[in-house]
Design an enzyme around this catalytic site. Structure first.
Site, PDB file in Angstrom:
ATOM      1  CB  SER A 206      -4.907   4.696   0.076  1.00 32.74           C
ATOM      2  OG  SER A 206      -5.692   4.078   0.908  1.00 32.74           O
TER       3      SER A 206
ATOM      4  CB  SER B 234      -4.445   0.794   0.233  1.00 31.31           C
ATOM      5  OG  SER B 234      -4.382   1.736  -0.754  1.00 31.31           O
TER       6      SER B 234
ATOM      7  CE  LYS C 137      -1.964   1.186  -3.073  1.00 32.25           C
ATOM      8  NZ  LYS C 137      -2.914   2.256  -2.581  1.00 32.25           N
TER       9      LYS C 137
END
Length: 520
Positions: free
Chosen positions: A193, A169, A88
């Site tokens: 997330s 996210s 990420k």
């Protein structure tokens, strides 16, 4: 709102994906080394599918060189030798790629350093393949946001229906694994997330106990709740990654117990783990979506058939009060923790505080604020610091209510070792007018606030959209959750959905059949 912060050999691809790959992917020259072959195959799949999904922000230009070096090395091969891994894009990674958190303010944030978690992956033989898209600033810039959108990466799309949301996210990590670009990616979670995008994209997501995995050099929200974790195609791969990721870091005080707590999570995946396990069924976390409830009942039937003892739990903690206190904690810690990270970035980064970011966004409003604002940033900027009595009280209250008086009490009162619930609703529409419109549901917020582990495993789908089953346990029960989830996964392989990359759910064959007029 979801805060948060979600390949051993080239995997088989579904017929639909394979057809798309054949049409779009150039032929790959024969390669002998396993790492090089795996990496070339992953890059080919990203090249084929990412233009439709926006799941990957960038491929490391040195990825193939990493792979060749691994194949040429005579050193003992690590647990993840030759496995391409996507990180990420809020996790620092050595090399030429910046860590942007999705924001143009960090487009020049080439730190040249590995976060300790990235260094552990690299030492285990993983190929650091590139960076995944995310909800900008891990979805805490504004309350009315669109999950999966960032100014750097654009809008991530769900590979099961391109008009549907990926949640956030860790949206890019979830979509990339679901679309079989890689077998494994790393996400981060503050509240939902990892687990929400994993469930909505139809993969496995594991949020470890806070303190099991280092957070150093990860763009932060909250030192109380942040953690990184694996997002994978199956539980065994998640266990392999966690075996590598877990461990103490002198720079992260939360990890002081990690070396004593970590174990070989793969070795703990034994058959019949569910036999005799007492599991609490969170009935209060159901009733908000009939389709999800039906899949949950089917999952419970599998657990029971595997020998688990199911105990219904009807009473819920005061989640509203927990959430109100949690929000104050996140706002206060965001201002302090993000400022500390920004202070450690190279001179090419011109923002050094949350106030600087707010000003940057205003100065670049056309690109950064065109879809939604930054009201949460502004609320965080107005907080009074980590010594504020209101903040200290809010953290004590939220931690106690979610942990000791929440999860711990439910476990003790029902005499069970873990809790299960639906993870989230099926994917909602990407909506540039009304922002995220999730129906809600699930119980993962309690685990997030308490810092406890949370595993989600696919439990089928609703009209072709995946949904997940959550396993939640007390602090440091990571190894037990993985074992139980693995046993469930092995007993219910048909509950995993294969992405079709259709534009809408209405193009799914089962829905098309229902939409067709009756024959006269």
């Amino acid at each position: 709102m979801r805060f948060g912060l979600i390949m051993l050999m080239a995997p088989a691809i579904s017929a639909g994906l394979l057809q798309a790959a054949a049409a779009q992917t150039p032929p790959v020259a024969p390669i002998v080394g396993a790492a090089e072959a795996n990496t070339a195959a992953a890059i080919a799949r990203i090249t084929a599918f990412n233009p439709r999904l926006n799941a990957v922000i960038a491929i490391d230009p040195d990825a193939m060189a990493q792979a060749r070096a691994l194949d040429a090395s005579r050193a003992k091969r690590g647990l993840l030798h030759g496995v391409p891994i996507l990180l990420k894009d809020n996790i620092d990674m050595a090399g030429r790629l910046p860590t942007t958190a999705g924001s143009l303010a960090l487009k020049d944030n080439v730190t040249g350093r590995d976060a300790p978690l990235a260094a552990r992956l690299r030492a285990a033989g993983a190929v650091m393949l590139g960076k995944t898209n995310l909800s900008e600033w891990a979805n805490i810039r504004a309350d009315a946001s669109i999950s999966g959108w960032s100014a750097v990466g654009g809008q991530t799309r769900n590979p099961h229906a391109l008009t549907r949301n990926t949640c956030g996210s860790s949206s890019g990590s979830g979509a990339a694994v679901a679309a079989q670009m890689v077998d494994a990616a790393i996400g981060t979670e503050t509240d939902g997330s990892i687990t929400c995008p994993a469930a909505i994209n139809g993969i496995v997501g594991f949020k470890p106990t806070v303190g099991l995995v280092s957070r150093t050099h990860v763009v932060p929200i909250s030192h109380s709740q942040d953690t990184a974790g694996p997002m994978t195609r199956d539980v065994r791969t998640a266990a392999r990654l966690l075996t590598v990721l877990a461990g103490s870091d002198p720079a992260d005080p939360a990890t002081r117990e990690a070396d004593a707590r970590k174990t070989d999570y793969v070795a703990a995946l034994r058959p019949a783990a569910l036999r005799g396990a007492r599991i609490g069924v969170l009935r209060w976390a159901t009733g908000w979506h009939a389709g999800v409830d039906a899949r949950f009942e089917a999952a419970l039937a599998v657990l029971k058939a595997q020998g688990a003892v199911l105990v219904d739990i009807a009473a819920a903690p005061n989640r509203r009060e927990i959430g109100q206190n949690e929000f104050q904690v996140l706002l206060t810690e965001l201002k302090a923790d993000l400022g500390a990270y920004l202070a450690s970035t190279p001179a090419t980064v011109k923002v050094r505080s949350l106030a600087d970011l707010i000003a940057f966004n205003k100065a670049n409003a056309a690109a950064e604020l065109g879809l939604f604002g930054q009201d949460t940033f502004e609320k965080a900027e107005a907080t009074k610091g980590l010594t504020d009595p209101g903040y200290i009280k809010a953290r004590e209250t939220s931690l106690r209510m979610a942990g000791k008086e929440g999860i711990d009490k439910m476990l003790a009162d029902a005499r069970v070792e873990v809790l299960v619930a639906p993870t989230a609703a099926p994917a909602w529409f990407i909506d540039a007018v009304n922002a995220d419109q999730s129906p809600g549901g699930g119980a993962g917020g309690l685990a997030a606030v308490a810092g406890y582990p949370h595993l989600t495993v696919p439990m089928g789908g609703v009209r072709g959209l995946p949904v997940g089953l959550s396993f939640i346990g007390p602090a440091w029960s990571d190894v037990r959750l993985l074992a139980l989830g693995h046993d469930f996964e092995q007993a219910a392989p048909a509950m995993k959905l294969v992405p079709t990359l259709v534009l809408t759910v209405e193009e799914q064959p089962e829905v098309q059949r229902l939409f067709a007029p009756a024959k006269r």
